[in-house]
Write a protein that holds these residues in place. Structure first.
Motif, PDB file in Angstrom:
ATOM      1  N   LEU A 117     -51.822  49.622  -0.806  1.00 44.22           N
ATOM      2  CA  LEU A 117     -51.661  48.296  -0.193  1.00 44.22           C
ATOM      3  C   LEU A 117     -50.199  48.049   0.186  1.00 44.22           C
ATOM      4  CD1 LEU A 117     -53.948  46.153  -2.557  1.00 44.22           C
ATOM      5  CD2 LEU A 117     -54.552  47.297  -0.422  1.00 44.22           C
ATOM      6  N   LEU A 118     -49.292  48.487  -0.665  1.00 47.31           N
ATOM      7  CA  LEU A 118     -47.867  48.297  -0.380  1.00 47.31           C
ATOM      8  C   LEU A 118     -47.410  49.172   0.783  1.00 47.31           C
ATOM      9  CD1 LEU A 118     -46.465  48.196  -4.026  1.00 47.31           C
ATOM     10  CD2 LEU A 118     -46.703  46.275  -2.453  1.00 47.31           C
ATOM     11  N   PHE A 119     -47.783  50.448   0.760  1.00 49.35           N
ATOM     12  CA  PHE A 119     -47.367  51.360   1.822  1.00 49.35           C
ATOM     13  C   PHE A 119     -47.904  50.905   3.174  1.00 49.35           C
ATOM     14  CE2 PHE A 119     -45.961  55.338  -0.486  1.00 49.35           C
ATOM     15  CZ  PHE A 119     -44.810  55.487   0.276  1.00 49.35           C
ATOM     16  N   ALA A 120     -49.162  50.456   3.191  1.00 49.21           N
ATOM     17  CA  ALA A 120     -49.788  50.077   4.456  1.00 49.21           C
ATOM     18  C   ALA A 120     -49.090  48.893   5.113  1.00 49.21           C
ATOM     19  CB  ALA A 120     -51.259  49.736   4.217  1.00 49.21           C
ATOM     20  N   CYS A 121     -48.445  48.063   4.321  1.00 48.28           N
ATOM     21  CA  CYS A 121     -47.798  46.859   4.855  1.00 48.28           C
ATOM     22  C   CYS A 121     -46.311  47.045   5.127  1.00 48.28           C
ATOM     23  CB  CYS A 121     -47.975  45.692   3.876  1.00 48.28           C
ATOM     24  SG  CYS A 121     -49.679  45.233   3.555  1.00 48.28           S
ATOM     25  N   SER A 122     -45.681  48.041   4.547  1.00 50.83           N
ATOM     26  CA  SER A 122     -44.228  48.138   4.562  1.00 50.83           C
ATOM     27  C   SER A 122     -43.657  48.185   5.976  1.00 50.83           C
ATOM     28  CB  SER A 122     -43.776  49.368   3.773  1.00 50.83           C
ATOM     29  OG  SER A 122     -44.109  49.228   2.418  1.00 50.83           O
ATOM     30  N   LEU A 123     -44.086  49.171   6.776  1.00 48.99           N
ATOM     31  CA  LEU A 123     -43.564  49.292   8.133  1.00 48.99           C
ATOM     32  C   LEU A 123     -43.961  48.092   8.990  1.00 48.99           C
ATOM     33  CD1 LEU A 123     -43.976  53.068   9.034  1.00 48.99           C
ATOM     34  CD2 LEU A 123     -41.856  51.801   8.718  1.00 48.99           C
ATOM     35  N   ALA A 124     -45.168  47.560   8.758  1.00 47.67           N
ATOM     36  CA  ALA A 124     -45.613  46.402   9.529  1.00 47.67           C
ATOM     37  C   ALA A 124     -44.728  45.185   9.275  1.00 47.67           C
ATOM     38  CB  ALA A 124     -47.068  46.075   9.187  1.00 47.67           C
ATOM     39  N   LEU A 125     -44.315  44.978   8.019  1.00 47.37           N
ATOM     40  CA  LEU A 125     -43.427  43.856   7.706  1.00 47.37           C
ATOM     41  C   LEU A 125     -42.070  44.037   8.372  1.00 47.37           C
ATOM     42  CD1 LEU A 125     -44.221  43.327   3.907  1.00 47.37           C
ATOM     43  CD2 LEU A 125     -44.951  41.907   5.828  1.00 47.37           C
ATOM     44  N   LEU A 126     -41.561  45.269   8.396  1.00 49.48           N
ATOM     45  CA  LEU A 126     -40.287  45.525   9.073  1.00 49.48           C
ATOM     46  C   LEU A 126     -40.405  45.299  10.576  1.00 49.48           C
ATOM     47  CD1 LEU A 126     -38.933  48.731   7.270  1.00 49.48           C
ATOM     48  CD2 LEU A 126     -38.299  46.343   6.879  1.00 49.48           C
ATOM     49  N   ALA A 127     -41.511  45.758  11.162  1.00 50.90           N
ATOM     50  CA  ALA A 127     -41.700  45.593  12.603  1.00 50.90           C
ATOM     51  C   ALA A 127     -41.763  44.122  12.996  1.00 50.90           C
ATOM     52  CB  ALA A 127     -42.974  46.303  13.047  1.00 50.90           C
ATOM     53  N   ASP A 128     -42.251  43.292  12.072  1.00 50.01           N
ATOM     54  CA  ASP A 128     -42.384  41.862  12.380  1.00 50.01           C
ATOM     55  C   ASP A 128     -41.037  41.154  12.407  1.00 50.01           C
ATOM     56  OD1 ASP A 128     -43.918  39.356  12.694  1.00 50.01           O
ATOM     57  OD2 ASP A 128     -43.172  38.934  10.680  1.00 50.01           O
TER      58      ASP A 128
END
Length: 478
Positions: A117-128
């Motif tokens: 769950l953490l890995f799946a969100c990490s890059l997405a949070l940075l991209a936002d």
């Protein structure tokens, strides 16, 4: 309508939270490596069960992260990220309190779900929060350096915790970190989601989980019990059937977890093979070099961790320099050269011997980690191409699935070259070293194959977004 730019404070806080949690995830692969001999002695574990301490975590992470990415796109990346932190923290406590190796392996699998769950969100949070350009490039460099650096420094951290305290401390340290990141996420990290989210692919999740689990179990069991043993044959047979079924299902599912048209894109497919290759080679072989340093060279956990320190420094420095180039070097060249360096470094490490110095490993590790320092930020930039903005959760999930499955399959596959008895305290040092030579050579071939794939599939990809710039977000979806 474009979202308003995020404040500098929000960007810094989000980057800090993502990097700290990512470091925690990678450390939980690497710190355990140094603690494995202590865990084996304390819990009276066999080799196969001991390897599951690593593979249960990475396998759960690899199989769940695809679904977790699309779930985060639907439900909100911040929300899923918080669920991941809480899950990871609670299961870390379960690992620390495990009374036997079976409970520890089960707890590690549950911990891997939280990690997914953490890995799946990490890059997405940075991209936002980071717009495309130098700021995002610097953020990706920090993220890439965190992945590689945490994995490389992990043996030292694990050595200190194991030797000064106890092997259970390698899990207990996650609890205060988890609590702090929960507070920081609630306070600073903004919510984001995909305006056109994908649906869940439950049959695909079941099939890929069963397939990868069967493959890893078959490889581990075959090394310990024999390759013609009925359980080994059955496990590998189940893996073959379910993985083929997964591929067929994805071709016809209305909303597949791994959209088939992505693999028809040469650049996308090549990038994922490269991610698998570096994980199945360099990152997987850490388990066995650590066993060599402690069981053959008789280094303490701290001394074994110190052997990796020069390579850690090299990786951090190179990742920062790579970020400053900001796409000025073709992606194909960057990734190809990085994997060639990994391959060369692994070959250099084959000089290890029973009676030689443990420090003969250092030059090879430095060369390989320089390659990893180039690889990680460039690969992260590919994943966050401009055509994937709304689907960044799925994109990150796919890339992390290939990375983590590479570690899981690599640990199991490379372990087949080392006799099971040689990896336990009191085992034959000569057999272990001979097996390690073979494992390092095969790992070098895997990295070289990844370099060849990059050279042939990414030759027209000159910028991180070029892989997707000719396709719409709906077409690319990752």
């Amino acid at each position: 309508m474009l979202a308003a730019p995020k404040s500098a404070a929000v960007r810094r806080a989000t980057l800090a939270v993502v990097c700290v949690t990512t470091a925690m995830l990678m450390l939980d692969i690497a710190v355990v490596n140094t603690a494995l001999p202590s865990i084996a002695a304390d819990l009276n574990s066999g080799v196969s069960a001991l390897k599951w301490v690593v593979d249960a975590y990475t396998l759960a992470l690899a199989t769940v992260v695809l679904s977790a990415g699309s779930w985060a796109d639907r439900r909100g990346r911040k929300r899923v990220f918080l669920i991941g932190i809480v899950t990871f923290t609670i299961t870390s406590l379960s690992c620390a309190l495990a009374p036997n190796i079976v409970i520890l392996d089960i707890a590690r699998a549950a911990q891997g779900v939280g990690g997914a769950l953490l890995f799946a969100c990490s890059l997405a949070l940075l991209a936002d929060v980071f717009e495309k350009g130098p700021a995002r490039a610097s953020a990706l460099a920090a993220y890439g350096a965190t992945i590689g650096g945490a994995f490389a420094v992990g043996p030292l951290v694990g050595g200190v915790l194991t030797e000064v305290f106890h092997w259970r401390a390698v899990f207990l340290i996650n609890i205060p970190i988890g609590l702090l990141t929960v507070v920081a996420t609630l306070r600073w990290v903004p919510e984001s989601r995909d305006p056109r989210p994908r649906g869940a692919d439950v049959p695909g999740q079941v099939l890929v989980s069963a397939g990868l689990a069967g493959l890893v179990y078959g490889l581990l069991h075959g090394n310990e019990a024999g390759w013609t043993e009925p359980t080994t044959v059955l496990a590998l047979g189940i893996a073959a059937v379910t993985l083929v079924a997964f591929c067929l299902h994805e071709l016809h599912a209305p909303e597949p977890m791994l959209p088939p048209h992505l693999l028809a894109n040469r650049a996308f497919a090549g990038a994922q093979i490269a991610a698998f290759a570096i994980s199945a080679s360099l990152f997987a072989v850490f388990v066995y070099t650590t066993v060599y340093l402690q069981n053959v060279q008789n280094l303490s956990p701290i001394e074994a961790g110190l052997v990796y320190l020069p390579a850690t420094v090299a990786m951090f420095v190179v990742a920062g320099l790579t970020a400053k180039l900001d796409g000025r070097i073709p992606v194909a060249l960057s990734l190809t050269v990085s994997l060639i360096l990994v391959s060369v470094g692994l070959l250099m490490m084959t000089v290890v011997d029973v009676d030689g110095s443990p420090y003969t490993l250092i030059p090879g590790f430095v060369v390989a980690c320089i390659g990893a320092g180039v690889f990680n930020p460039v690969m992260s930039g590919l994943v966050l191409g401009e055509g994937t903005a709304h689907h960044s959760g799925l994109a990150a999930g796919i890339n992390d699935a290939f990375r983590q499955s590479g570690i899981a399959v690599g640990v199991a596959g490379l372990g087949a070259f080392l006799p099971a008895e040689s990896m336990l305290p009191g085992g034959s040092p000569i057999e272990l070293v001979h097996g390690l030579h073979a494992a390092l050579f095969v790992a070098a071939l895997i990295a070289a194959f990844g370099a060849l794939v990059c050279a042939t599939t990414l030759q027209h990809t000159t910028r991180p977004d070029a892989m997707t710039s000719t396709s719409s977000p709906a077409e690319v979806a990752a």
